[in-house]
Design a protein around this motif. Structure first.
Motif, short mmCIF file in Angstrom:
data_model
loop_
_atom_site.label_atom_id
_atom_site.label_comp_id
_atom_site.label_asym_id
_atom_site.label_seq_id
_atom_site.Cartn_x
_atom_site.Cartn_y
_atom_site.Cartn_z
N ASP A 9 0.84 -1.21 0.00
CA ASP A 9 0.00 0.00 0.00
C ASP A 9 0.87 1.26 0.00
OD1 ASP A 9 -2.26 -1.58 0.13
OD2 ASP A 9 -2.56 -1.33 2.29
N ALA A 10 1.94 1.23 0.82
CA ALA A 10 2.82 2.41 0.90
C ALA A 10 3.54 2.63 -0.41
CB ALA A 10 3.82 2.22 2.03
N VAL A 11 4.00 1.55 -1.03
CA VAL A 11 4.69 1.67 -2.31
C VAL A 11 3.74 2.22 -3.37
CG1 VAL A 11 5.77 0.38 -4.20
CG2 VAL A 11 6.39 -0.13 -1.82
N ALA A 12 2.52 1.69 -3.39
CA ALA A 12 1.53 2.17 -4.36
C ALA A 12 1.18 3.62 -4.11
CB ALA A 12 0.27 1.29 -4.29
N GLY A 13 1.16 4.02 -2.84
CA GLY A 13 0.83 5.39 -2.51
C GLY A 13 1.93 6.39 -2.85
N ALA A 14 3.12 5.86 -3.16
CA ALA A 14 4.22 6.75 -3.51
C ALA A 14 4.06 7.34 -4.91
CB ALA A 14 5.55 6.00 -3.42
N GLY A 15 3.06 6.85 -5.65
CA GLY A 15 2.79 7.42 -6.98
C GLY A 15 3.84 7.02 -7.99
N ARG A 16 4.34 7.99 -8.73
CA ARG A 16 5.28 7.71 -9.81
C ARG A 16 6.72 7.56 -9.34
NH1 ARG A 16 3.17 11.81 -14.63
NH2 ARG A 16 1.04 10.96 -14.79
N ARG A 17 6.96 7.84 -8.09
CA ARG A 17 8.34 7.72 -7.59
C ARG A 17 8.76 6.26 -7.61
NH1 ARG A 17 7.74 10.64 -1.91
NH2 ARG A 17 5.83 9.40 -2.00
#
Length: 355
Positions: free
Chosen positions: A225-233
């Motif tokens: 979830d945290a990785v997905a929430g990082a957006g395009r980074r």
């Protein structure tokens, strides 16, 4: 032979008050309890006859705590120790024996005999607290089949078993989001064992699918979830399993995690034991914390404060107390219930901005 009735008469209290004093119940004051114990000592009374009361109630007077792996690993793990401390702090357990029962991490293979823990199933305990057992473990199935009163801490997570837990998915996301907010993009995950056998080597977080432990399933989902929430980074997250929850296993896994030229700038550990193991490896190699590599753990065991470890606090003692209370209710025929405790990010000196 001096009886409870004799003590009550000499102390000028009811027999029930003497019973409450020995069970640790809050129904008598500390001053009254001390008075009762003083009179009992003068009369040579050593306490209630546990065996007799157990027979009258149709009980053994013993509760079991099932833990995965060896007893040595269980007693070395500070989180397990805190859970046990919470269990024994429940006043109603003052006259009840507590038995720690190790359960082998048995591979569940169709068509093969599946050994179970005999002590649980021979009627040697009145009920069990299960700590971090897979849903499909044969001992869990046997406990359900024999209708043994049971409560789970974290897992198994099944419809007919009440449980005490925390929101591991949200807590996992909080771990990783803390590092992402500090600018870390190359993350190493030092995990407890994900299944019956340890899978060697570093694996991408996105490639990991087969996880037997419910709390680890949720924790890894939080990381995603945290990785997905990082957006395009662009986030690189790789995971290594430790063979056991101990310092030696954690150090071996940490060495594997930081090997190579593209070592992570931050390490997320699924336990404080493994986080401290990673810190020991980094310090041995002359890698500064958090200057070069940040480390975050999970549990907030006493060792975390000693070494300045940033971690996720979960109320381990409270989880143990809640599990014991629910189990006693089950044994007494009261209704089942579930409890989800809060977690909190505790920031100390082991995390800092990415280099």
């Amino acid at each position: 032979m001096v009886t409870m009735k004799d003590v009550a008469k000499a102390a000028g209290v009811s027999q029930a008050s003497v019973s409450y004093a020995y069970s640790g119940s809050g129904r008598v004051s500390a001053k009254q309890r001390e008075q009762i114990f003083a009179v009992a000592a003068q009369l040579g009374y050593t306490g209630p006859n546990i065996a007799g009361s157990s027979l009258r109630l149709g009980r053994i007077g013993t509760l079991g705590v099932l833990v995965p792996g060896s007893l040595a690993s269980a007693v070395e793990d500070p989180s397990t120790a805190l859970l046990l401390k919470g269990i024994v702090e429940v006043g109603e357990l003052a006259d009840v024996a507590l038995t720690l029962l190790p359960v082998a991490r048995t591979a569940v293979t169709s068509g093969l005999p599946r050994p179970v823990q005999p002590a649980v199933l021979r009627g040697l305990v009145d009920g069990v607290v299960m700590h971090c057992l897979p849903n499909e473990h044969p001992v869990v199935e046997a406990i359900l089949a024999r209708r043994i009163p049971a409560v789970a801490i974290d897992s198994p997570r099944l419809p007919n078993i009440p449980y005490v837990t925390v929101d591991h998915r949200a807590a996992g996301a909080a771990q990783l989001n803390h590092l992402l907010a500090l600018g870390h993009r190359n993350i190493g995950i030092l995990s407890d064992r994900l299944g019956p056998e340890t899978v060697p080597g570093c694996r991408a977080l996105s490639d990991i699918e087969d996880v037997r432990e419910t709390y680890l399933q949720d924790r890894l989902a939080g990381y995603r979830d945290a990785v997905a929430g990082a957006g395009r980074r662009a986030i690189r997250a790789r995971l290594v399993e430790a063979a056991d929850i101990d310092m030696a296993s954690g150090m071996i896994a940490a060495q594997e995690l930081i090997a190579g030229s593209d070592a992570p700038t931050a390490i997320v550990a699924t336990s404080d034991v493994h986080a401290v193991a990673a810190m020991k490896v980094l310090e041995h190699k002359g890698i500064s914390i958090p200057g070069q590599v940040s480390v975050i753990g999970f549990d907030d065991a006493p060792i975390a404060d000693l070494v300045g470890l940033t971690t996720i606090h979960q109320p381990l003692r409270e989880k143990g107390k809640a599990a014991a209370t629910i189990l006693l209710d089950l044994i007494d025929g009261r209704s089942r219930r579930r409890s989800v405790k809060p977690t909190e990010l505790v920031v100390r000196t082991s995390t800092g901005p990415a280099r």
